[in-house]
Each structure stands twice: as structure tokens, then as C-alpha cells.
Scaffold this active site. Sequence first.
Site, mmCIF file in Angstrom:
data_model
loop_
_atom_site.group_PDB
_atom_site.id
_atom_site.type_symbol
_atom_site.label_atom_id
_atom_site.label_comp_id
_atom_site.label_asym_id
_atom_site.label_seq_id
_atom_site.Cartn_x
_atom_site.Cartn_y
_atom_site.Cartn_z
ATOM 1 N N LYS A 75 0.863 -1.186 0.000
ATOM 2 C CA LYS A 75 0.000 0.000 0.000
ATOM 3 C C LYS A 75 0.897 1.232 0.000
ATOM 4 C CE LYS A 75 -4.224 1.721 0.254
ATOM 5 N NZ LYS A 75 -5.040 1.452 1.464
ATOM 6 N N HIS A 76 0.724 2.075 -0.998
ATOM 7 C CA HIS A 76 1.536 3.286 -1.132
ATOM 8 C C HIS A 76 3.034 2.964 -1.071
ATOM 9 C CE1 HIS A 76 -2.070 5.548 -1.160
ATOM 10 N NE2 HIS A 76 -2.367 5.359 0.111
ATOM 11 N N ASN B 212 12.853 5.367 7.700
ATOM 12 C CA ASN B 212 13.427 4.357 8.572
ATOM 13 C C ASN B 212 12.491 3.150 8.650
ATOM 14 O OD1 ASN B 212 15.879 5.608 9.513
ATOM 15 N ND2 ASN B 212 14.599 7.030 10.676
ATOM 16 N N HIS C 78 14.983 5.095 0.085
ATOM 17 C CA HIS C 78 14.360 6.420 0.164
ATOM 18 C C HIS C 78 13.425 6.670 -1.005
ATOM 19 C CE1 HIS C 78 17.997 7.174 2.759
ATOM 20 N NE2 HIS C 78 16.991 7.553 3.531
#
Length: 528
Positions: free
Chosen positions: A279-280, A422, A528
Site C-alpha cells: 500500500k503506497h 526508517n 528512500h
Amino acid sequence: MTDLAPLRRALLSVSDKTGLVELGQALAARGVELLSTGGTAKALRAAGLEVRDVADVTGFPEMMDGRVKTLHPTVHGGLLALRDNADHVAAMQAHDIGAIDLVVVNLYPFEQTVAKGAVYDEVIGNIDIGGPAMIRSAAKNHGFVSVVVDVEDYAALLDELAAHEGQTTYALRQRLAQTAYARTAAYDTAVSTWMAAQVGGTPRRRTFGGTLAQSLRYGENPHQAAAFYTDGSARPGVATAQQHQGKELSYNNINDTDAAFELVSEFDPAQGPACAIIKHANPCGVATGATLLEAYRRAFDCDRTSAFGGIIALNQPLDAETAREITGIFAEVVIAPGVDESAMSIFGQKKNLRLLSTDGLADPTVAALAVRQVSGGFLVQDKDIGRVSPDDLRVVTKREPSEQEMADMLFAWTVAKHVKSNAIIYVKDGATVGVGAGQMSRVDSTRIAGRKAQDMAEAMGLPAPLTQGSVVASDAFFPFADGLITAAEAGATALIQPGGSMRDDEVIAAADAAGLAMVFTGMRHFRH
């Protein structure tokens, strides 16, 4: 340059013969003289068409295994001459150069040769020289000359000729020229990228190319224009998958489906079924199981709320039992390396559910480039294919991890590579039970993952969160002991992390005080 340019003479030289005969017949029916080379000329003649060899035009035979055939002033003069320039016309007459009004060229199959793993010399042999040269000459002179590099544009060319009595418009020639330059650029990109891999080191220049696969309604948000391009590689995944049903994939669907499939591909189907729910761009549940259905249920139970509207990826072909269970929730996309007929029938009742199948899993050990645009440039790095085995791990606590803890830590470490930093992942018995992603503070990710596990336990009527007796993976080292202490309070018994903090001794001491086992990987998985 005029708007309408007559088409009297065409040069055809293609490696992909799709639609060639039909194109040749349509051009010949309009009285267009056909020039050609090698296999293309042979195919046209076999269809009964009259074709003139380029060698007859240039006065030079093909030589050097076909390397030299169209690289000649008679060819390029016929392509580059400005028809409205008296000096150019005089030069054509003086040197007996006939105008060429159309070039149809598709290039040697370099990308396909690389993809099949050909040896170095065979790859070099499939670098086209004459083709790109003709394409660029014709494209530069698009004020008068049409250039076609894609089979998909044959119909547009013929429609144009029909609409304008054998002539082409400037607008079409301009569009074809842009397509042509993009093709040669992408081709050169493929060659230079392959050469860079052979030579090694950091290339002075990098280029990237792609072919439009889909125009998208919009990007991440409705006010952003977007499109999906493929790079021609054969890697199984969203770019090469077959869509069996459902609406067109959106920008976010494609991004999340890629993330889900790359994650589930980490799990060898020979070792058992696995399921990943995204999800996302972050996993909200990953699990293995005795059956595909069990793997899906266990992944779903990690975070049922976030799984709503998610992307589901499986590492084995979708079966009816699992398909029936999946249809009990709203999912955007399901992707698997195969779908059986009964599962297809069940999904057919959910018309909007997008179902994709691939020819296999993506190989998570194959090196590739990861590219990200920044203002004024690109960041390029190797794709993260780092893995660890039990022999790579260093136990740093007084207590050694149990066999089950070690297996779960390796599972958690695999998932951590696919979670935004993180990243904190709680795992128990081969299934995630809490995921904390994308926080600025590692301890916040630890708390969020534990809190989500507690919420799920309450929703499922469990007496305690599944984080009790779990292990934890951290994608980077714990800079302080607070994150480890938070994980212990959530019920974790063992941790896997890279190590390397200035406060490693403090973190290890906290683990020993809590009776935890902890191992260092020596490898980080920032994402990232």
C-alpha cells in the site's frame, strides 16, 4: 520546404518483417519505386513486387558481411538534398543522385541479442550502423522526406497517402522525425549501457531510453500528466505482465505493483508459497505459508486496514481457493506468475479488479541500475540486490538466537530491503506482524509498528499482539538504545540490524539486559 511532399521513391530495409509485404504492395500500387537491401528485398520479391537493389543505385556491391551497403553519397545525397535549393538540385543532377522520399528502417535487434545472453562478438555484430545513419539523414530532412522506424506507423503513413493523393503533410513528417530521433537515441542508449557494463567503472555520460507502453490518465495526482515507458528488458514484472481483466493500470498502480512483485520475488517458490501486500509503495503484510491461501491470510492479518485497496503479489500461480478469499476484500491489483482457469473465472465476477500474470518471478540477484531524477540531473546507483546468509551474521549478545528466531530474522531482513526508511519490521513464524515505515526517527517507526500490531490484535480479538515472541529487523543501525527497548516492550525477543553505530556497545548492553538475542549483518538497506 512545403506542406505537402510527393512520395515517388522509397528505401526499405528492415530486420522486423512484420507488415512489410503489405506496406510494399500499398506503395507499389501508388507507383512508388522500391529500393531495398538483402533480406528485405528478398521478402518483397517473394511477394511478386518489383524491387531495385541499393547496390544497383550506388554502383557498389554489399561488402564486409553487409556492413557496407547504404553508407554511400548516392543514398545519403538522395535523403539529405533540399528539393527547393538550386545548388542541391544541381549537385544531384551532376552526380546522378535520385531523390529518396521515404525511408522505412527498423534496426538490427541489438536489445534482443543482449537479452538472450549472446557472447560479446555476437552482440557487437548486432550494432546497426547504416540504419541509424539513414534514419538520421531522413529525419533531418523531414521538410521533404518521411522516415518510419516503427511498424505501428505504417498505417498512419498509408492513411496520409490516401488522404493527400500520394503526398505526406509536414505535420506527419515532423512527428515521424521526432519518433525516429527518439529511436536512434534509445538504440544508442542500449549500446552505450551494455558497453559500460563490459568496460566497468563510471561512464562519463549516461543516457536512458524507453518505449511508450501506456499513456496514463494522470500521474500521482490528477493535475500531473504521466505515461509509462518500458526499457525493453525481459525481466518478469509489471512491464511484461499480461493483464487479463480490470481497468487500465494507473501511475500509482504500476508503481505499487512493481514494488509488490519485486518483494514477493525474493521468496523462492520451491521453498513454499509467499504473499506480499503493498500500500503506497510500502509492505503492509508479507508472509509465507503451507499453501498460497495461508500465505495470503497471514499477510492480510498483519494490517487488514491498510490492505484495503492494496496490491497483492504472489510467488506461485493463483489458484481458485486463494482467488475466492481475495475477492472478499477490495484490492486494486493482483499479480502472480500464472493464473489457473478456475481462479480466472472467480475473478471474472469482479470486473474492476485488475489481474496480471507473468511468465515467472523477477530474479532478485540480477544486477540492474536504479535511476532517480533530481533537479538538474540524475542519481544512478546499482539496484539493491544485497543478501545475507546465516554465515554472514555476527551474534553480538550473550544469548544466541534460536533456530526459529534466526529464520524469522532472515525473513524480516529480506522484507526490510523493500520498506521505506526508517524501516522497522516485526516478524513471527514467517509472517510480518508489524511494519513501521518512512519515519524521520527510527524509534518512531518501532513504536508505530508495535502500535499497529496492537490495534490488529484488538480488532481480531486476540489476547496479545502477535509481536509477543517476534523478532525485529532494522534497515540501519540503532543510533540509541531507545528503539531496541521499545521493540522489547512490544514483545520482541531477537533483533537483526547492520551495526556500526558509535553507540553499538550501549545498544548491545541494553539487549543483554533485556535478555534479547541480536545479530549484526554488516549491511545496510536504506530505501528512500
